[in-house]
Write a protein that holds these residues in place. Structure first.
Motif, PDB file in Angstrom:
ATOM      1  N   LEU A 176      17.157 -23.711 -75.509  1.00  0.00           N
ATOM      2  CA  LEU A 176      17.733 -24.084 -76.808  1.00  0.00           C
ATOM      3  C   LEU A 176      19.188 -23.626 -76.911  1.00  0.00           C
ATOM      4  N   PHE A 177      19.474 -22.417 -76.403  1.00  0.00           N
ATOM      5  CA  PHE A 177      20.854 -21.934 -76.450  1.00  0.00           C
ATOM      6  C   PHE A 177      21.769 -22.796 -75.582  1.00  0.00           C
ATOM      7  N   ALA A 178      21.223 -23.373 -74.498  1.00  0.00           N
ATOM      8  CA  ALA A 178      22.036 -24.200 -73.608  1.00  0.00           C
ATOM      9  C   ALA A 178      22.196 -25.621 -74.126  1.00  0.00           C
ATOM     10  N   GLU A 179      21.158 -26.152 -74.761  1.00  0.00           N
ATOM     11  CA  GLU A 179      21.128 -27.588 -75.043  1.00  0.00           C
ATOM     12  C   GLU A 179      21.285 -27.946 -76.517  1.00  0.00           C
ATOM     13  N   THR A 180      21.189 -26.966 -77.419  1.00  0.00           N
ATOM     14  CA  THR A 180      21.271 -27.266 -78.856  1.00  0.00           C
ATOM     15  C   THR A 180      22.305 -26.356 -79.505  1.00  0.00           C
ATOM     16  N   ASP A 181      22.499 -26.557 -80.800  1.00  0.00           N
ATOM     17  CA  ASP A 181      23.443 -25.715 -81.545  1.00  0.00           C
ATOM     18  C   ASP A 181      22.740 -24.524 -82.204  1.00  0.00           C
ATOM     19  N   VAL A 182      21.646 -24.050 -81.576  1.00  0.00           N
ATOM     20  CA  VAL A 182      20.896 -22.942 -82.170  1.00  0.00           C
ATOM     21  C   VAL A 182      21.771 -21.705 -82.355  1.00  0.00           C
ATOM     22  N   ALA A 183      22.757 -21.510 -81.489  1.00  0.00           N
ATOM     23  CA  ALA A 183      23.606 -20.312 -81.596  1.00  0.00           C
ATOM     24  C   ALA A 183      24.387 -20.299 -82.900  1.00  0.00           C
ATOM     25  N   SER A 184      24.741 -21.487 -83.409  1.00  0.00           N
ATOM     26  CA  SER A 184      25.459 -21.525 -84.682  1.00  0.00           C
ATOM     27  C   SER A 184      24.515 -21.719 -85.870  1.00  0.00           C
ATOM     28  N   GLN A 185      23.357 -22.346 -85.646  1.00  0.00           N
ATOM     29  CA  GLN A 185      22.411 -22.529 -86.754  1.00  0.00           C
ATOM     30  C   GLN A 185      21.630 -21.253 -87.084  1.00  0.00           C
ATOM     31  N   HIS A 186      21.414 -20.416 -86.064  1.00  0.00           N
ATOM     32  CA  HIS A 186      20.707 -19.149 -86.248  1.00  0.00           C
ATOM     33  C   HIS A 186      19.251 -19.336 -86.665  1.00  0.00           C
ATOM     34  N   ILE A 187      18.663 -20.473 -86.299  1.00  0.00           N
ATOM     35  CA  ILE A 187      17.252 -20.700 -86.625  1.00  0.00           C
ATOM     36  C   ILE A 187      16.667 -21.669 -85.607  1.00  0.00           C
ATOM     37  N   PHE A 188      15.394 -21.420 -85.232  1.00  0.00           N
ATOM     38  CA  PHE A 188      14.646 -22.426 -84.489  1.00  0.00           C
ATOM     39  C   PHE A 188      13.179 -22.346 -84.882  1.00  0.00           C
ATOM     40  N   ALA A 189      12.476 -23.436 -84.606  1.00  0.00           N
ATOM     41  CA  ALA A 189      11.035 -23.495 -84.856  1.00  0.00           C
ATOM     42  C   ALA A 189      10.314 -23.424 -83.520  1.00  0.00           C
ATOM     43  N   MET A 190       9.116 -22.819 -83.527  1.00  0.00           N
ATOM     44  CA  MET A 190       8.311 -22.698 -82.314  1.00  0.00           C
ATOM     45  C   MET A 190       7.286 -23.827 -82.323  1.00  0.00           C
ATOM     46  N   GLY A 191       7.576 -24.864 -81.523  1.00  0.00           N
ATOM     47  CA  GLY A 191       6.756 -26.061 -81.582  1.00  0.00           C
ATOM     48  C   GLY A 191       5.295 -25.834 -81.220  1.00  0.00           C
ATOM     49  N   GLY A 192       5.029 -24.863 -80.348  1.00  0.00           N
ATOM     50  CA  GLY A 192       3.662 -24.601 -79.904  1.00  0.00           C
ATOM     51  C   GLY A 192       3.019 -23.414 -80.581  1.00  0.00           C
ATOM     52  N   HIS A 193       3.609 -22.950 -81.668  1.00  0.00           N
ATOM     53  CA  HIS A 193       3.105 -21.764 -82.370  1.00  0.00           C
ATOM     54  C   HIS A 193       3.098 -22.127 -83.850  1.00  0.00           C
ATOM     55  N   GLU A 194       1.928 -22.438 -84.357  1.00  0.00           N
ATOM     56  CA  GLU A 194       1.801 -23.057 -85.677  1.00  0.00           C
ATOM     57  C   GLU A 194       2.578 -22.286 -86.741  1.00  0.00           C
ATOM     58  N   ASP A 195       3.489 -22.994 -87.398  1.00  0.00           N
ATOM     59  CA  ASP A 195       4.295 -22.477 -88.513  1.00  0.00           C
ATOM     60  C   ASP A 195       5.358 -21.454 -88.087  1.00  0.00           C
ATOM     61  N   GLY A 196       5.505 -21.233 -86.773  1.00  0.00           N
ATOM     62  CA  GLY A 196       6.413 -20.193 -86.295  1.00  0.00           C
ATOM     63  C   GLY A 196       7.885 -20.566 -86.446  1.00  0.00           C
ATOM     64  N   ILE A 197       8.628 -19.717 -87.139  1.00  0.00           N
ATOM     65  CA  ILE A 197      10.071 -19.893 -87.353  1.00  0.00           C
ATOM     66  C   ILE A 197      10.763 -18.593 -86.962  1.00  0.00           C
ATOM     67  N   VAL A 198      11.916 -18.699 -86.318  1.00  0.00           N
ATOM     68  CA  VAL A 198      12.700 -17.522 -85.959  1.00  0.00           C
ATOM     69  C   VAL A 198      14.121 -17.713 -86.481  1.00  0.00           C
ATOM     70  N   THR A 199      14.645 -16.697 -87.163  1.00  0.00           N
ATOM     71  CA  THR A 199      16.058 -16.675 -87.524  1.00  0.00           C
ATOM     72  C   THR A 199      16.685 -15.395 -86.979  1.00  0.00           C
ATOM     73  N   PHE A 200      17.998 -15.413 -86.831  1.00  0.00           N
ATOM     74  CA  PHE A 200      18.680 -14.243 -86.275  1.00  0.00           C
ATOM     75  C   PHE A 200      20.113 -14.234 -86.779  1.00  0.00           C
ATOM     76  N   GLY A 201      20.754 -13.060 -86.624  1.00  0.00           N
ATOM     77  CA  GLY A 201      22.134 -12.966 -87.069  1.00  0.00           C
ATOM     78  C   GLY A 201      22.723 -11.609 -86.780  1.00  0.00           C
ATOM     79  N   GLN A 202      24.016 -11.497 -87.120  1.00  0.00           N
ATOM     80  CA  GLN A 202      24.709 -10.231 -86.901  1.00  0.00           C
ATOM     81  C   GLN A 202      24.346  -9.212 -87.963  1.00  0.00           C
ATOM     82  N   THR A 203      23.826  -9.709 -89.091  1.00  0.00           N
ATOM     83  CA  THR A 203      23.395  -8.821 -90.174  1.00  0.00           C
ATOM     84  C   THR A 203      22.044  -9.303 -90.693  1.00  0.00           C
ATOM     85  N   ALA A 204      21.374  -8.422 -91.439  1.00  0.00           N
ATOM     86  CA  ALA A 204      20.131  -8.821 -92.090  1.00  0.00           C
ATOM     87  C   ALA A 204      20.394  -9.931 -93.101  1.00  0.00           C
TER      88      ALA A 204
END
Ligand SMILES: [Zn+2]
Length: 215
Positions: free
Chosen positions: A169-197
């Motif tokens: 995802l980091f190589a092929e999408t803009d996830v680095a700037s969106q700071h969010i992705f969904a886990m397609g194989g993990h029901e309802d799984g969402i991950v967000t990240f950032g430099q601060t809480a």
């Protein structure tokens, strides 16, 4: 499809150690509580076969650590049913080796079952200080419509393959700037990240609002 939350699949090398000071965990606890109140972290007999879900982490020193050796403090495994965590419920991951499927941790609790996913995100970007993993049916269902990157639906959580998917995802999408992705194989799984809480948390809340607006 979706894999049960909470089953530890990786090799864990855990050394019992004293808890961190409560003051060092207060911001983690505050954001975790917000996610618990929104039912993005928790434990519910009607969801995921009753396993606890969701977890939150932040980097800790040393700040110049190499990938796979970046330390982060994370909620312990199966703490989803606890409303207010104590220092004894957190642990420090001191090595996260996704290809070996191995976690090394030190603290009073065993680390969350998704520590490998947190670790690979810290490896991808040295400026990331916070990772939040929530379970949101709303965001997950609308992820593609909202333009949120999604990991391959055949890949389970907490696996070397999931780490590879995050790298992809980091190589092929803009996830680095969106700071969010969904886990397609993990029901309802969402991950967000950032430099601060604030950054990781507000991305989660903004996505939830956008998803709910589509219902
Ligand atoms: Zn999960």
């Amino acid at each position: 499809m979706a894999v049960k939350e909470g089953v530890i699949k990786y090799t864990i090398q855990h050394t019992p150690a004293a808890p961190m000071a409560a003051t060092e965990l207060s911001e983690l606890n505050a954001w975790r509580k917000i996610l618990v109140l929104l039912k993005l972290i928790g434990q519910d007999p009607a969801r995921y076969a009753g396993y606890g879900f969701g977890n939150i982490s932040r980097r800790v020193a040393p700040w110049d650590a190499a990938p796979e050796e970046r330390h982060f403090v994370i909620t312990g495994t199966q703490t989803g049913d606890i409303a207010d965590l104590q220092p004894e419920d957190f642990t420090v991951v001191v090595a996260s080796q996704s290809q070996k499927n191995t976690i090394v941790s030190e603290g009073p609790a065993y680390p969350s079952s998704e520590s490998l996913t947190h670790g690979i995100i810290y490896d991808m970007d040295d400026s990331v200080r916070w990772v939040m993993h929530a379970h949101s049916p709303e965001i997950w269902r609308h992820a593609q419509a909202l333009g949120i990157p999604v990991t391959d639906a055949t890949v389970a959580y907490g696996s070397p393959e999931m780490a590879n998917e995050v790298v992809r995802l980091f190589a092929e999408t803009d996830v680095a700037s969106q700071h969010i992705f969904a886990m397609g194989g993990h029901e309802d799984g969402i991950v967000t990240f950032g430099q601060t809480a604030e950054e990781a948390g507000s991305v989660m809340l903004f996505a939830l609002a956008n998803a709910m607006a589509r219902n």
